[in-house]
Design a protein around this motif. Structure first.
Motif, PDB file in Angstrom:
ATOM      1  N   ALA A  22    -118.639 -20.875 -33.949  1.00  0.00           N
ATOM      2  CA  ALA A  22    -118.947 -20.748 -35.873  1.00  0.00           C
ATOM      3  C   ALA A  22    -119.077 -21.741 -36.277  1.00  0.00           C
ATOM      4  N   LYS A  23    -117.504 -23.501 -35.666  1.00  0.00           N
ATOM      5  CA  LYS A  23    -118.380 -24.356 -36.722  1.00  0.00           C
ATOM      6  C   LYS A  23    -119.165 -24.725 -36.663  1.00  0.00           C
ATOM      7  N   SER A  24    -120.617 -25.072 -35.478  1.00  0.00           N
ATOM      8  CA  SER A  24    -121.035 -25.575 -35.302  1.00  0.00           C
ATOM      9  C   SER A  24    -121.729 -25.317 -36.107  1.00  0.00           C
ATOM     10  N   VAL A  25    -122.169 -24.019 -36.622  1.00  0.00           N
ATOM     11  CA  VAL A  25    -122.995 -23.176 -37.821  1.00  0.00           C
ATOM     12  C   VAL A  25    -123.250 -23.877 -39.240  1.00  0.00           C
ATOM     13  N   VAL A  26    -124.207 -24.120 -39.550  1.00  0.00           N
ATOM     14  CA  VAL A  26    -124.763 -25.215 -40.968  1.00  0.00           C
ATOM     15  C   VAL A  26    -123.949 -24.068 -42.049  1.00  0.00           C
ATOM     16  N   GLY A  27    -123.491 -24.825 -42.405  1.00  0.00           N
ATOM     17  CA  GLY A  27    -123.019 -23.952 -43.878  1.00  0.00           C
ATOM     18  C   GLY A  27    -121.262 -23.697 -43.995  1.00  0.00           C
ATOM     19  N   VAL A  28    -120.800 -23.192 -43.005  1.00  0.00           N
ATOM     20  CA  VAL A  28    -119.108 -22.692 -42.453  1.00  0.00           C
ATOM     21  C   VAL A  28    -118.207 -23.939 -42.545  1.00  0.00           C
ATOM     22  N   GLN A  29    -117.418 -23.612 -43.574  1.00  0.00           N
ATOM     23  CA  GLN A  29    -116.376 -24.796 -44.406  1.00  0.00           C
ATOM     24  C   GLN A  29    -115.004 -24.159 -43.702  1.00  0.00           C
ATOM     25  N   SER A  30    -114.587 -23.243 -42.932  1.00  0.00           N
ATOM     26  CA  SER A  30    -113.579 -23.365 -42.423  1.00  0.00           C
ATOM     27  C   SER A  30    -113.973 -21.896 -41.697  1.00  0.00           C
ATOM     28  N   VAL A  31    -112.729 -21.786 -40.486  1.00  0.00           N
ATOM     29  CA  VAL A  31    -112.937 -20.886 -39.822  1.00  0.00           C
ATOM     30  C   VAL A  31    -111.429 -20.062 -39.216  1.00  0.00           C
ATOM     31  N   ASP A  32    -110.581 -19.068 -39.138  1.00  0.00           N
ATOM     32  CA  ASP A  32    -109.650 -18.825 -38.798  1.00  0.00           C
ATOM     33  C   ASP A  32    -109.682 -17.509 -38.136  1.00  0.00           C
ATOM     34  N   VAL A  33    -110.089 -17.713 -36.706  1.00  0.00           N
ATOM     35  CA  VAL A  33    -109.717 -16.495 -35.210  1.00  0.00           C
ATOM     36  C   VAL A  33    -108.376 -15.637 -35.395  1.00  0.00           C
TER      37      VAL A  33
END
Length: 64
Positions: A22-33
């Protein structure tokens, strides 16, 4: 923030893979899985389908 349903995760390593994808996608600022709920909360301006595609490419199923 968008919450994605992610299936196929069974362990902490899976969480790491989904997070990195998910973090590899342009525009993603934060990820909580969250392994227990099978969800990924994503903040930022990324295209939702691009996030799904990245998670699927990592070997998991995802919907938003």
């Amino acid at each position: 923030m968008t919450t994605f349903k992610v299936s196929g995760m069974t362990c902490a390593n899976c969480v790491r893979h989904v997070t990195e994808a998910a973090k590899s996608v342009v525009g993603v600022q934060s990820v909580d899985v969250n392994l227990e709920t099978g969800t990924a909360r994503i903040t930022g301006s990324a295209d939702n389908q691009a996030v799904v595609d990245a998670i699927v490419a990592a070997g998991y199923e995802a919907t938003f």
